[in-house]
Each structure stands twice: as structure tokens, then as C-alpha cells.
Scaffold this motif. Structure first.
Motif, PDB file in Angstrom:
ATOM      1  N   PRO A   3       0.798  -1.229   0.000  1.00  0.00           N
ATOM      2  CA  PRO A   3       0.000   0.000   0.000  1.00  0.00           C
ATOM      3  C   PRO A   3       0.829   1.277   0.000  1.00  0.00           C
ATOM      4  O   PRO A   3       0.275   2.371   0.013  1.00  0.00           O
ATOM      5  CB  PRO A   3      -0.797  -0.123   1.293  1.00  0.00           C
ATOM      6  N   LEU A   4       2.156   1.142   0.021  1.00  0.00           N
ATOM      7  CA  LEU A   4       2.992   2.337   0.070  1.00  0.00           C
ATOM      8  C   LEU A   4       4.286   2.129  -0.696  1.00  0.00           C
ATOM      9  O   LEU A   4       4.658   1.015  -1.045  1.00  0.00           O
ATOM     10  CB  LEU A   4       3.276   2.742   1.523  1.00  0.00           C
ATOM     11  N   ASP A  25      14.399   9.055   5.358  1.00  0.00           N
ATOM     12  CA  ASP A  25      13.584   8.127   4.586  1.00  0.00           C
ATOM     13  C   ASP A  25      12.167   8.681   4.517  1.00  0.00           C
ATOM     14  O   ASP A  25      11.722   9.380   5.440  1.00  0.00           O
ATOM     15  CB  ASP A  25      13.555   6.748   5.237  1.00  0.00           C
ATOM     16  N   ILE A  26      11.461   8.365   3.447  1.00  0.00           N
ATOM     17  CA  ILE A  26      10.070   8.805   3.322  1.00  0.00           C
ATOM     18  C   ILE A  26       9.213   7.646   2.851  1.00  0.00           C
ATOM     19  O   ILE A  26       9.627   6.855   1.986  1.00  0.00           O
ATOM     20  CB  ILE A  26       9.935  10.035   2.399  1.00  0.00           C
ATOM     21  N   TYR A  27       8.058   7.522   3.457  1.00  0.00           N
ATOM     22  CA  TYR A  27       7.094   6.459   3.191  1.00  0.00           C
ATOM     23  C   TYR A  27       5.841   7.124   2.640  1.00  0.00           C
ATOM     24  O   TYR A  27       5.263   8.001   3.285  1.00  0.00           O
ATOM     25  CB  TYR A  27       6.791   5.693   4.483  1.00  0.00           C
ATOM     26  N   ILE A  28       5.425   6.705   1.445  1.00  0.00           N
ATOM     27  CA  ILE A  28       4.413   7.439   0.687  1.00  0.00           C
ATOM     28  C   ILE A  28       3.263   6.514   0.312  1.00  0.00           C
ATOM     29  O   ILE A  28       3.504   5.393  -0.184  1.00  0.00           O
ATOM     30  CB  ILE A  28       5.032   8.030  -0.599  1.00  0.00           C
ATOM     31  N   PRO A  29       2.009   6.927   0.515  1.00  0.00           N
ATOM     32  CA  PRO A  29       0.894   6.123   0.012  1.00  0.00           C
ATOM     33  C   PRO A  29       1.058   5.881  -1.486  1.00  0.00           C
ATOM     34  O   PRO A  29       1.474   6.767  -2.230  1.00  0.00           O
ATOM     35  CB  PRO A  29      -0.330   7.009   0.291  1.00  0.00           C
ATOM     36  N   VAL A  76      -2.646   4.161   8.366  1.00  0.00           N
ATOM     37  CA  VAL A  76      -3.733   4.698   9.183  1.00  0.00           C
ATOM     38  C   VAL A  76      -4.211   6.056   8.682  1.00  0.00           C
ATOM     39  O   VAL A  76      -5.412   6.332   8.638  1.00  0.00           O
ATOM     40  CB  VAL A  76      -3.292   4.798  10.662  1.00  0.00           C
ATOM     41  N   THR A  77      -3.278   6.919   8.271  1.00  0.00           N
ATOM     42  CA  THR A  77      -3.641   8.286   7.893  1.00  0.00           C
ATOM     43  C   THR A  77      -3.828   8.483   6.395  1.00  0.00           C
ATOM     44  O   THR A  77      -4.573   9.363   5.967  1.00  0.00           O
ATOM     45  CB  THR A  77      -2.572   9.281   8.367  1.00  0.00           C
ATOM     46  N   GLY A  78      -3.103   7.707   5.589  1.00  0.00           N
ATOM     47  CA  GLY A  78      -3.075   7.979   4.151  1.00  0.00           C
ATOM     48  C   GLY A  78      -2.150   9.117   3.789  1.00  0.00           C
ATOM     49  O   GLY A  78      -2.166   9.614   2.661  1.00  0.00           O
ATOM     50  N   TYR A  79      -1.297   9.554   4.734  1.00  0.00           N
ATOM     51  CA  TYR A  79      -0.362  10.661   4.529  1.00  0.00           C
ATOM     52  C   TYR A  79       1.063  10.126   4.389  1.00  0.00           C
ATOM     53  O   TYR A  79       1.399   9.055   4.904  1.00  0.00           O
ATOM     54  CB  TYR A  79      -0.404  11.639   5.707  1.00  0.00           C
TER      55      TYR A  79
END
Length: 290
Positions: A3-4, A25-29, A76-79
């Protein structure tokens, strides 16, 4: 299907050293992190960005320690969720190698300035830089507060740009260190363990305790959530209560949650309840679109 999408070890400063201390690091929908056409931008409004700053007594931990928590928070947030590193105080500190406050906070401030202008990897905008939520755990609660509060005396080495003050909509701190003298009254051994390495040897730490500082006038709109677990034996609730009372007298919007969590200091970050609490708070205070 995942999902990301994840991007690792992005440098937030210009340096020839390429050291991991200045990476994030960045985790993105997934709907924001992948494009069918190079340079294609997402349709509709971009989501806010959540930035989690790790703890570790100013001397330990790494962004990868919190990768699972960041992934859960994205779901949880979609952010999008970004997790930076910053320089740490050496365990064996000398005058030659010392890294002391405010150097840790200067690195975090550099990261925050970077994400204001960056937008996302590979030329893809994945978050709205006008809507930021910042999270600080343990010592990084102090780091973030030091940036958003006025220095008590002398120069103000951490003054952030007005854009950062305006664009940050919420700050969440958990198991935080705020009043260092109060902390040492409860845990005297912490002075030799990590406080002297991070702040130097002194008789009082009054001037670097954020409970003695005033929030900057440009960010009185901020929503604050102070979280503390009943099961934390490393940092006592007196720290969070002191910060909560300080904020009550200085800002308009402050909430505390001292009852729901039962796990140990760092164990809360591995649990589902913490992500549920902070995720719902983020969605309530910074909804998906404005």
C-alpha cells in the motif's frame, strides 16, 4: 500489493561527506508515490506530511528503528511520513568530538527547511508543504520544542523561517524530556549517562529546559498533543505534566493523553495503540483536504 512506496537515504544537506546522520527516509501512500508517466503529478489535493523525529537520549537510535511505525502511520492516515536522522552525541565525549545542544536541533531544523521546498522524490510532489505535522519522541520532544520556542537568553541559534512556523499545523510529543533539572531530580544518574554529553557539565540546565521558554508568537495556531504512557519507567509523567501545564498557560490548543498507553518508553512505538491515537489526532486536526 504493497500500500505504500519507500525512498531511503535522501540527503537533506549539501555535503561531500554523504553521512547517514543527514539523511532521511520517506514512506508514501502508493497513489502518490508512483506515476505512469515520468513527472506526472497527482490529481486533486496533496495530503499533509508527517515528520517523525526519533529519540535516543541525543546519543543513539536511527531512522530505520522506526520504519515499521512509519509504515503503519501511512496506512492509518493515508499521509506521507518522513523520518530523518541527525547527528548524535558520542558516547565517549571529548572537547574535540563533542556534539552538544543545539547542534542536534540545528540538524532537524535543516531537515524541516529542506522538506518545505523539496516536495517529493524524482520530481514528484507527494505532500502539501503547507500542512505539516511534526512528531517528537523522548529527547526529540525537546529538540522540536527548542525550535518552536524562543531561547531564554542570548542569541537565538534555532530561529526557524516564518514559512515553517506557519505551515506546521500540529506537534505531537511522546514520552518527552522537557525540564532537565526536574528530570535529574528524579533520575540523578542520567546526568553522567547522557545529559552532560548532550548539554555539557553544569550545575543547572534551566536555560535549556523548554518549560522555561516561551512559544514563538508566529505559531500560536499550533495544535499540541502531549502523550505519556503509564508504563514508562525511563521518563516519568512529571515531565509531560510540566510541559502540558506550561503549554496551557502559553498556547490556545493543547491536549494530553496520559491514560491509554501502558507500554514501556520505546515499546509504545511498536504497538498498535500509539499509532491509532496519534493517527486519529492527525486526521482530526489536519484533515485530508482543506
Amino acid at each position: 500489493m504493497d500500500p505504500l512506496v519507500e525512498y531511503s537515504n535522501i540527503s537533506y544537506i549539501q555535503s561531500e561527506l554523504h553521512d547517514n546522520f543527514h539523511n532521511f527516509d520517506i514512506y508514501i501512500p502508493k497513489q502518490y508515490g508512483i506515476r505512469n508517466t515520468p513527472g506526472e503529478q497527482p490529481r486533486g489535493s496533496l495530503p499533509p506530511l508527517v515528520c517523525f523525529i526519533h529519540g535516543g537520549a541525543w546519543r543513539s537510535e536511527d531512522k530505520l528503528d522506526h520504519a515499521e511505525m512509519a509504515r503503519r502511520l501511512v496506512i492509518v492516515t493515508g499521509y506521507a511520513v518522513a523520518v530523518p536522522n541527525y547527528r548524535l552525541s558520542p558516547r565517549e565525549t571529548t572537547e574535540a568530538n563533542a556534539i552538544r545542544h543545539p547542534e542536534h536541533a540545528k540538524d532537524v531544523l535543516c531537515f524541516l527547511k529542506f522538506i518545505l521546498a523539496w516536495g517529493g522524490p524524482e520530481g514528484i510532489n507527494v505532500y502539501d508543504p503547507n500542512r505539516l505535522c511534526l512528531m517528537g519522541h523522548s529527547c526529540s520532544a525537546h529538540i522540536l520544542s527548542s525550535i518552536f520556542f524562543e531561547a531564554t537568553q542570548g542569541e537565538d541559534p534555532l530561529r526557524p523561517p516564518l514559512e515553517l512556523l506557519k505551515n506546521t499545523k500540529a506537534i505531537i510529543t511522546s514520552e518527552g524530556i522537557y525540564d532537565i533539572d526536574l528530570l535529574l531530580s528524579s533520575f540523578p544518574s542520567y546526568k553522567a549517562w547522557f545529559i552532560e554529553a548532550a548539554f555539557g557539565r553544569r550545575s543547572s540546565y534551566h536555560d535549556v529546559s523548554v518549560t522555561k521558554m516561551t512559544p514563538r508568537v508566529e505559531c500560536h495556531h499550533l495544535q499540541w498533543l502531549i502523550v505519556h504512557s503509564k508504563g514508562d519507567t525511563l521518563i516519568d509523567e512529571a515531565q509531560s505534566e510540566a510541559m502540558y501545564q506550561h503549554l496551557l498557560h502559553n498556547v490556545t490548543h493543547v491536549t494530553k493523553n496520559f491514560e491509554e498507553l501502558k507500554e514501556e518508553h520505546n515499546a509504545i512505538l511498536a504497538g498498535e495503540e500509539f499509532v491509532k491515537i496519534v493517527g486519529q489526532y492527525i486526521l482530526d486536526k489536519i484533515p485530508p483536504s482543506t
